[in-house]
Enzyme design. Sequence first.
Site, short mmCIF file in Angstrom:
data_model
loop_
_atom_site.label_atom_id
_atom_site.label_comp_id
_atom_site.label_asym_id
_atom_site.label_seq_id
_atom_site.Cartn_x
_atom_site.Cartn_y
_atom_site.Cartn_z
N ARG A 104 0.85 -1.19 0.00
CA ARG A 104 0.00 0.00 0.00
C ARG A 104 0.89 1.24 0.00
O ARG A 104 1.77 1.37 0.84
CB ARG A 104 -0.90 -0.03 1.24
CG ARG A 104 -2.19 0.72 1.06
CD ARG A 104 -3.22 0.26 2.07
NE ARG A 104 -3.68 -1.09 1.77
CZ ARG A 104 -4.62 -1.38 0.88
NH1 ARG A 104 -5.20 -0.41 0.21
NH2 ARG A 104 -4.98 -2.62 0.66
N THR A 108 -0.79 7.67 -0.83
CA THR A 108 -2.16 7.61 -1.37
C THR A 108 -3.01 6.54 -0.70
O THR A 108 -4.23 6.54 -0.83
CB THR A 108 -2.11 7.28 -2.87
OG1 THR A 108 -1.58 5.96 -3.04
CG2 THR A 108 -1.23 8.26 -3.62
N ASP A 200 2.39 -11.42 13.54
CA ASP A 200 2.66 -11.20 12.11
C ASP A 200 3.10 -12.52 11.48
O ASP A 200 4.18 -13.04 11.79
CB ASP A 200 3.75 -10.14 11.94
CG ASP A 200 3.98 -9.79 10.48
OD1 ASP A 200 4.41 -10.67 9.71
OD2 ASP A 200 3.71 -8.63 10.10
N ASP A 203 6.57 -12.51 9.58
CA ASP A 203 7.73 -12.46 10.48
C ASP A 203 7.93 -13.80 11.20
O ASP A 203 9.07 -14.26 11.36
CB ASP A 203 7.54 -11.36 11.53
CG ASP A 203 7.76 -9.97 10.94
OD1 ASP A 203 8.34 -9.87 9.85
OD2 ASP A 203 7.33 -8.99 11.57
#
Length: 209
Positions: A104, A108, A200, A203
């Site tokens: 991402r 924006t 995560d 990770d």
Amino acid sequence: MGNVYVLDHPLIQHKLTYIRNKSTGTKEFRELVDEVAALMAFEITRDLPLEEITVETPVTEAKTKILAGKKIGLIPILRAGLGMVDGILRLIPAARVGHVGLYRDPETLKPVEYYIKLPSDIDERELIVIDPMLATGGSANDAIHSLKKRGAKQIRLMCLIAAPEGVELVQQQHPDVDIYLAALDEKLNEKGYIVPGLGDAGDRLYGTK
């Protein structure tokens, strides 16, 4: 509206407990994710069509079944989705594997596709998009858009765990996509992590921070 299936098989739930546990190390975490992916693939392929053929057994002729219909395509979302692919391929070795990489843009907040490589016949395949986590739903939503833009017609989404927010987004944007989960968790926290979650996934799979 696409269906949401929570796969509550005892072996999936047992292994998911160790995946969630923060004291599970990288090697064991990776092996468990691989095993749960294989068990989920067993469930997700339950409705694949069969056709009858005749084979010679050592004793006589037998009418028996083989898979018919659409071929399978596995589309892991980079990078964490890679941790689930091998487990599925052990069950469906003829499946083709494509890859979608997205991030991402911090300015924006729009998705940027930095890598995509797909089987040439995705319009003829039943595609399974794979990502361990369905948190906000942004990555899965964008990956499914990318596949549809390139002609994909039949897509399922397979995740280890999801937050209700992510499920809702995918259902709104892609009502034709069924979602398969090992667990539907409580919520997202203020940092966008699934609660109770597993941390995560990327990770923990690859030993990075």
